[in-house]
Write a protein that holds these residues in place. Structure first.
Motif, PDB file in Angstrom:
ATOM      1  N   VAL A  57       0.858  -1.074  -0.341  1.00  0.00           N
ATOM      2  CA  VAL A  57       0.067  -0.305  -0.163  1.00  0.00           C
ATOM      3  C   VAL A  57       1.089   1.221  -0.191  1.00  0.00           C
ATOM      4  N   VAL A  58       0.070   2.435  -0.682  1.00  0.00           N
ATOM      5  CA  VAL A  58       1.044   3.781  -0.961  1.00  0.00           C
ATOM      6  C   VAL A  58       0.992   4.224   0.860  1.00  0.00           C
ATOM      7  N   ASP A  59       2.496   4.637   1.139  1.00  0.00           N
ATOM      8  CA  ASP A  59       2.020   4.977   2.363  1.00  0.00           C
ATOM      9  C   ASP A  59       3.511   6.599   2.782  1.00  0.00           C
ATOM     10  N   LEU A 104      10.841  16.913   0.619  1.00  0.00           N
ATOM     11  CA  LEU A 104       9.411  16.998   1.451  1.00  0.00           C
ATOM     12  C   LEU A 104       9.041  15.534   1.955  1.00  0.00           C
ATOM     13  N   ILE A 105       9.564  15.247   2.729  1.00  0.00           N
ATOM     14  CA  ILE A 105       8.921  13.665   3.165  1.00  0.00           C
ATOM     15  C   ILE A 105       7.829  13.319   3.329  1.00  0.00           C
ATOM     16  N   HIS A 106       6.789  13.065   3.280  1.00  0.00           N
ATOM     17  CA  HIS A 106       5.437  13.102   3.567  1.00  0.00           C
ATOM     18  C   HIS A 106       5.122  11.879   3.921  1.00  0.00           C
ATOM     19  N   LYS A 107       4.362  11.493   5.521  1.00  0.00           N
ATOM     20  CA  LYS A 107       3.215  10.446   5.140  1.00  0.00           C
ATOM     21  C   LYS A 107       2.360  10.601   4.779  1.00  0.00           C
ATOM     22  N   ALA A 108       1.728   9.249   3.671  1.00  0.00           N
ATOM     23  CA  ALA A 108       0.484   9.072   2.651  1.00  0.00           C
ATOM     24  C   ALA A 108      -0.117   7.521   3.007  1.00  0.00           C
ATOM     25  N   ASN A 122       0.475  14.179   4.907  1.00  0.00           N
ATOM     26  CA  ASN A 122       1.084  15.007   5.828  1.00  0.00           C
ATOM     27  C   ASN A 122       2.262  14.906   5.691  1.00  0.00           C
ATOM     28  N   LEU A 123       3.056  16.428   5.766  1.00  0.00           N
ATOM     29  CA  LEU A 123       4.158  16.592   5.591  1.00  0.00           C
ATOM     30  C   LEU A 123       4.994  16.379   7.138  1.00  0.00           C
TER      31      LEU A 123
END
Length: 219
Positions: A57-59, A104-108, A122-123
């Motif tokens: 899953v995309v995360d 820029l690392i995001h939680k997805a 979310n950044l």
């Protein structure tokens, strides 16, 4: 006559367009070089497997803004016809930076699959990576700074994938109050990060990120 007059007024009001500036803004001599020196890459990653059935899953979504310096001196920046010719040899890149990027690392989290594929992000953090030829920098690049994003849960966004195939992905979303349309062209799989990579159209590149692939984006 009065009826005809009102009709004429209505026709004129319909034909009126947006007002234009009475002058044309000057184009910077380095504008095209600046545009080509910036690339935006998006990586859509699957870091963990779903607990049900082991499906991926995309995360995580990484947005990478990369800058390649195109001018070492003021003369390189402004060209031969620049004013203040005495400044043409002034160095703009004393550390001899060859490339720099901010990730820029995001939680997805995938919010829905039908009728549209919608992803919430979310950044979480920022990472600055710089490569150069001076004694202070690594030729292949090294991470110089990493920061956690304060209140990352409140720095969220959403984008819809409205079209996707083997080479192209189109997404729509919002940045603040601004609607954003982005077109990505897939570059392939990045074995190191296990993510698809896309290159940004604004920067003169194209790419698309899915699990394990790399690409760039064109708005």
């Amino acid at each position: 006559n009065s009826a005809n007059g009102r009709g004429a007024d209505n026709d004129n009001s319909i034909k009126k367009g947006p007002k234009k500036l009475p002058f044309k803004l000057p184009e910077l001599p380095f504008q095209n070089k600046l545009t080509k020196s910036i690339a935006v890459t998006q990586r859509i990653r699957c870091m963990d497997e779903d607990a049900v059935g082991g499906a991926k899953v995309v995360d995580r979504v990484d947005n990478v803004i990369e800058f390649t310096p195109f001018a070492d001196t003021v003369g390189d920046l402004l060209g031969d016809g620049m004013p203040f010719a005495a400044l043409k040899d002034l160095k703009l890149n004393p550390l001899e930076v060859k490339k720099s990027k901010v990730t820029l690392i995001h939680k997805a989290e995938v919010q829905s699959v039908t009728p549209v594929l919608r992803t919430k992000i979310n950044l979480q953090s920022y990472v600055l990576t710089v490569a150069g030829t001076s004694q202070y920098l690594e030729p292949e690049g090294a991470d110089l700074l990493g920061l956690n994003a304060p209140l990352g849960e409140f720095q969220s966004g959403m984008f819809d994938t409205t079209y996707v195939d083997e080479e192209l992905r189109i997404s729509r979303g919002k940045v603040g109050m601004v609607d954003v349309l982005r077109v990505f062209v897939r570059k392939g799989i990045d074995a190191e990060v296990g993510a698809l990579v896309d290159e940004d159209a604004i920067a003169g590149s194209t790419s698309d990120d899915n699990e394990g692939a790399e690409g760039s984006e064109k708005p």
